[in-house]
Design a protein around this motif. Sequence first.
Motif, PDB file in Angstrom:
ATOM      1  N   ASN A 109      37.432  46.094  31.810  1.00 11.01           N
ATOM      2  CA  ASN A 109      37.189  45.024  32.796  1.00 11.01           C
ATOM      3  C   ASN A 109      37.830  43.710  32.361  1.00 11.01           C
ATOM      4  O   ASN A 109      38.381  42.980  33.188  1.00 11.01           O
ATOM      5  CB  ASN A 109      35.687  44.835  32.991  1.00 11.01           C
ATOM      6  N   MET A 110      37.733  43.413  31.051  1.00  6.98           N
ATOM      7  CA  MET A 110      38.353  42.184  30.551  1.00  6.98           C
ATOM      8  C   MET A 110      39.871  42.224  30.716  1.00  6.98           C
ATOM      9  O   MET A 110      40.496  41.231  31.102  1.00  6.98           O
ATOM     10  CB  MET A 110      37.988  41.985  29.075  1.00  6.98           C
ATOM     11  N   SER A 155      44.792  39.959  36.235  1.00  2.26           N
ATOM     12  CA  SER A 155      44.728  39.306  37.549  1.00  2.26           C
ATOM     13  C   SER A 155      45.026  37.817  37.448  1.00  2.26           C
ATOM     14  O   SER A 155      45.533  37.205  38.383  1.00  2.26           O
ATOM     15  CB  SER A 155      43.353  39.525  38.167  1.00  2.26           C
ATOM     16  N   LEU A 156      44.708  37.212  36.276  1.00  3.41           N
ATOM     17  CA  LEU A 156      45.018  35.791  36.073  1.00  3.41           C
ATOM     18  C   LEU A 156      46.502  35.581  35.799  1.00  3.41           C
ATOM     19  O   LEU A 156      47.076  34.571  36.170  1.00  3.41           O
ATOM     20  CB  LEU A 156      44.201  35.244  34.903  1.00  3.41           C
ATOM     21  N   ASN A 161      41.535  43.937  32.983  1.00  2.29           N
ATOM     22  CA  ASN A 161      41.842  43.807  34.410  1.00  2.29           C
ATOM     23  C   ASN A 161      41.734  42.360  34.872  1.00  2.29           C
ATOM     24  O   ASN A 161      42.576  41.867  35.628  1.00  2.29           O
ATOM     25  CB  ASN A 161      40.890  44.683  35.223  1.00  2.29           C
ATOM     26  N   SER A 162      40.687  41.657  34.394  1.00  7.98           N
ATOM     27  CA  SER A 162      40.530  40.251  34.791  1.00  7.98           C
ATOM     28  C   SER A 162      41.646  39.391  34.210  1.00  7.98           C
ATOM     29  O   SER A 162      42.132  38.464  34.841  1.00  7.98           O
ATOM     30  CB  SER A 162      39.167  39.743  34.326  1.00  7.98           C
ATOM     31  N   HIS A 163      42.087  39.738  32.968  1.00 11.16           N
ATOM     32  CA  HIS A 163      43.171  38.977  32.345  1.00 11.16           C
ATOM     33  C   HIS A 163      44.487  39.194  33.101  1.00 11.16           C
ATOM     34  O   HIS A 163      45.270  38.249  33.311  1.00 11.16           O
ATOM     35  CB  HIS A 163      43.317  39.410  30.888  1.00 11.16           C
TER      36      HIS A 163
END
Length: 516
Positions: free
Chosen positions: A508-509, A515-516, A511-513
Amino acid sequence: MTWRPQYRSSKFRHVFGKAATKESCYDGVPITRSVQDNTFCAVNPRFLAVITECAGGGAFLVLSVHHTGKVDPHHPRVSGHKGNVLDIKWNPFDDHCIASCSEDATVKVWEIPPHGLLKNLTVPWKELQGHRRRVGLIEWHPTANNILFSTGYDYQVMIWNLDCLEQVIKNPVRTISHHTDVVLSMSFGTDGSLFATTCRDRKIRLIESRSGNLLQEAGCKTHKASKVLILGNMKMLLSTGTSRWNERQMVLWDQDDLSAPLVQENLDGSSGVLFPFYDPDTHMLYIAGKGDGNIRYYEISSEKPYIHYLTEYRSNLPQKGMGVMPKRGLDVSSCEVFRFYKLVTIKSLIEPLSMIVPRRSESYQEDIYPMTAGNMPALTAGEWLSGTDKGPVMMSLKPGSQVAESYPEMNKGTDGYRGQSRSATAQRGYIQDQLRTKEGAEDGNRAADDAGQTAVVNGDGYSLCSPPRTENELLMKFHKQQEEIRRLRELLNHRDVHIRQLELEIKNMKNSHNSL
């Protein structure tokens, strides 16, 4: 006239059912499609057994109660019958001994190894050959060791003494021939001196267990009984069945006078058989219908109106059969007073269902856990056959109290072959575990020498471990190691779950990174 409230006080008024989570269920079990009106499941604190569907002959599955989750479709089975298995029952005094009956007209008694089945079991410890037609029901005597009752489609009830040297027993101790049709259910009194039966001829019979004498017979035109229970020491019988208009009903009888029922209550218009379960410690009665998703529960009292409705557990999963955990296997820390194992055929699932008394305190609740029947026999088979009756040996469920483990050596009786075979099995398992432990300990010793420490095995210094001198010491060490292995496996399972959670968080981390 003094005013009296219309409600009654009861500590079990708010009992509720709590179904197990998906991870705590047994998934992928090929439950039998038999139309026999039996429970198809038997449970004790160590093992769960369920009759399964199979091609050619009959078989049932034996799993450790801790073996939850997805069940291997190729898991070893007990498969020694030539016809479909119709009923299974664990020995109440031996958690490794189970009896089964089948359409092949035999009853077989099996010894389950302490570590469970590693391959298909086809050779029974005892084979009972006496019935001329298929055997539909079996029941162990509640207080005498190694006494088994069986009944079949030849309308006979047979009493078997398993304390003998023969592996194949062809002559029962006694044959009871009072029934004119198929026996549908059997239930024993607390001390086993009496048992009650229901029959397709619509009659309820109360019979003396040892002599087989018919004490009473009840025939009610407005009630067709299918199942019967003797309600502990309440001096009452409860039967479930159908009314003249095919409504499902339960009927309460006076044990000393079966001429007319005490209470007759219609429940609903469904067609499934009603399975009654009674807890003599709490005086609670549970009614579960075959094909239903709900379970009704009541409290029984010795005064009118005798049956007091409490509430109902509801579920959208219909049950084909039910297993019940003995009281010594319940979780007293969560105030669990009863536990079912629901067979859900449409999902190939076995779902544990706990009945819980809501309490705020986490301490042991003595008022809902009185002394209960334990796992030690009150009589040997010879003593019971000679004319002695005794009540069950009681035990406390309080944590820390002396609870006798149902290990094989405690039930040897007079059968030397049984004790020798069990002892040999335990020794082989012990030696294998010792070899594995020794190899692991040697590796641990080498690592400990580098660190300047001493290896520890099962809490003892390895260098101080002496070989067992007696058979009791051997078995104690064996069971201690089995418990240690079980604890380590549970620890590994928890670690695996934690690792999966961490992997998911990392994913999840990332994926969030991204996306940024």
